[in-house]
Structures are given as C-alpha cells and as structure tokens.
Design a protein around this motif. Sequence first.
Motif, PDB file in Angstrom:
ATOM      1  N   THR A  34       0.851  -1.188   0.000  1.00 31.32           N
ATOM      2  CA  THR A  34       0.000   0.000   0.000  1.00 31.32           C
ATOM      3  C   THR A  34       0.885   1.235   0.000  1.00 31.32           C
ATOM      4  O   THR A  34       1.911   1.281   0.678  1.00 31.32           O
ATOM      5  CB  THR A  34      -0.941   0.033   1.213  1.00 31.32           C
ATOM      6  OG1 THR A  34      -0.168  -0.031   2.406  1.00 31.32           O
ATOM      7  CG2 THR A  34      -1.927  -1.122   1.191  1.00 31.32           C
ATOM      8  N   SER A  36       0.093   5.530  -0.609  1.00 26.95           N
ATOM      9  CA  SER A  36      -0.846   6.596  -0.965  1.00 26.95           C
ATOM     10  C   SER A  36      -0.311   7.516  -2.057  1.00 26.95           C
ATOM     11  O   SER A  36      -1.033   8.371  -2.556  1.00 26.95           O
ATOM     12  CB  SER A  36      -1.238   7.420   0.271  1.00 26.95           C
ATOM     13  OG  SER A  36      -0.110   7.926   0.940  1.00 26.95           O
ATOM     14  N   THR A  39      -1.307   6.363  -7.944  1.00 28.15           N
ATOM     15  CA  THR A  39      -2.632   6.350  -8.558  1.00 28.15           C
ATOM     16  C   THR A  39      -2.527   5.642  -9.902  1.00 28.15           C
ATOM     17  O   THR A  39      -1.460   5.591 -10.500  1.00 28.15           O
ATOM     18  CB  THR A  39      -3.201   7.770  -8.772  1.00 28.15           C
ATOM     19  OG1 THR A  39      -2.317   8.517  -9.595  1.00 28.15           O
ATOM     20  CG2 THR A  39      -3.408   8.483  -7.449  1.00 28.15           C
ATOM     21  N   GLY A  48      -3.429   3.510  -4.719  1.00 25.80           N
ATOM     22  CA  GLY A  48      -2.901   3.195  -3.392  1.00 25.80           C
ATOM     23  C   GLY A  48      -2.188   1.862  -3.323  1.00 25.80           C
ATOM     24  O   GLY A  48      -1.784   1.436  -2.245  1.00 25.80           O
ATOM     25  N   PHE A  72       0.025   5.918   5.289  1.00 24.29           N
ATOM     26  CA  PHE A  72      -0.898   6.029   4.158  1.00 24.29           C
ATOM     27  C   PHE A  72      -1.791   7.220   4.438  1.00 24.29           C
ATOM     28  O   PHE A  72      -2.529   7.247   5.422  1.00 24.29           O
ATOM     29  CB  PHE A  72      -1.738   4.756   4.021  1.00 24.29           C
ATOM     30  CG  PHE A  72      -2.542   4.713   2.748  1.00 24.29           C
ATOM     31  CD1 PHE A  72      -2.064   4.034   1.649  1.00 24.29           C
ATOM     32  CD2 PHE A  72      -3.766   5.361   2.657  1.00 24.29           C
ATOM     33  CE1 PHE A  72      -2.798   3.986   0.470  1.00 24.29           C
ATOM     34  CE2 PHE A  72      -4.497   5.328   1.483  1.00 24.29           C
ATOM     35  CZ  PHE A  72      -4.023   4.639   0.393  1.00 24.29           C
ATOM     36  N   ASP A  74      -4.772   9.619   3.060  1.00 25.40           N
ATOM     37  CA  ASP A  74      -5.832   9.779   2.068  1.00 25.40           C
ATOM     38  C   ASP A  74      -5.619  11.042   1.237  1.00 25.40           C
ATOM     39  O   ASP A  74      -5.789  11.026   0.022  1.00 25.40           O
ATOM     40  CB  ASP A  74      -7.203   9.841   2.741  1.00 25.40           C
ATOM     41  CG  ASP A  74      -7.628   8.502   3.309  1.00 25.40           C
ATOM     42  OD1 ASP A  74      -7.217   7.455   2.763  1.00 25.40           O
ATOM     43  OD2 ASP A  74      -8.379   8.501   4.304  1.00 25.40           O
ATOM     44  N   LEU A  77      -3.203  10.562  -1.574  1.00 29.05           N
ATOM     45  CA  LEU A  77      -3.821   9.800  -2.663  1.00 29.05           C
ATOM     46  C   LEU A  77      -4.743  10.708  -3.470  1.00 29.05           C
ATOM     47  O   LEU A  77      -4.725  10.698  -4.700  1.00 29.05           O
ATOM     48  CB  LEU A  77      -4.601   8.617  -2.099  1.00 29.05           C
ATOM     49  CG  LEU A  77      -5.270   7.705  -3.119  1.00 29.05           C
ATOM     50  CD1 LEU A  77      -4.226   6.996  -3.971  1.00 29.05           C
ATOM     51  CD2 LEU A  77      -6.157   6.697  -2.412  1.00 29.05           C
TER      52      LEU A  77
END
Length: 123
Positions: A34, A36, A39, A48, A72, A74, A77
Amino acid sequence: MDSEMRDEPVNAPDRCGWCGTVIPPGTGVHGIATDSWVTDDSDAQDDGQRFLTSCGYEHLVALREHYRRRPFLDEELWAGKIASAFERHDVLTVEDLERVTGLSREQIQRCVAWLETQLHRLQ
C-alpha cells in the motif's frame, strides 16, 4: 506514439526496487504494497497499491517493510488523483473535478488544505 517521444526506454530491464540491480528476465520477485503516492489512471481500484519488483525474496521483504512504515495518507492519494485529472484537462471546475476524480467536495477541500500545509512546511 513514437518510441522516441516516450519518457521511458522501450523494453527497459527490470531493476530491484531495493538495491537497483538489473534483474535478469524471469528471475524477479514481485509483490504489492500500500502506498498513498500511487494512482492508476486505467483502474481506480488500483489506487494506493504499488507493484514491487525485487531481485530476491529478502529485498521484497525489505521493500514491503519500507512501505509498511510509511503512513498512508488519504489526502496524498487524493492529490495524485487531482494532479492526474489536471494532466488530462486544462481547466476543471470543482464540479468537474468531483466527476473526473470520484472525490467528494469535502475530500477535495481536505486535499487542498493538506497541500497548503505541505507547501508551508517546505518554506
């Protein structure tokens, strides 16, 4: 597209994401982590998720640990989604941005606030 116009060489050899060693064809070890920062314009479900390539199992474990320790975010991202949208479109309204990225207005506002914070940290 003409191969001379591409950013990356055609048929570039795989390199280990940990040590940078050129990986002979068919010998690489692969995994997912994972991240962030990543894309995917072709499939938002892959956002992610970073595809990892390494020269051996030990380096794959090291790469996974590296990304596991990285938070990570948000907002990071979402920033990638917004940047990608602006690469494809010259001008976008907030409504266009919602439609193109799949983000809500609140997510876009949170992303903008996060980006402003990042810019202030750099100054």
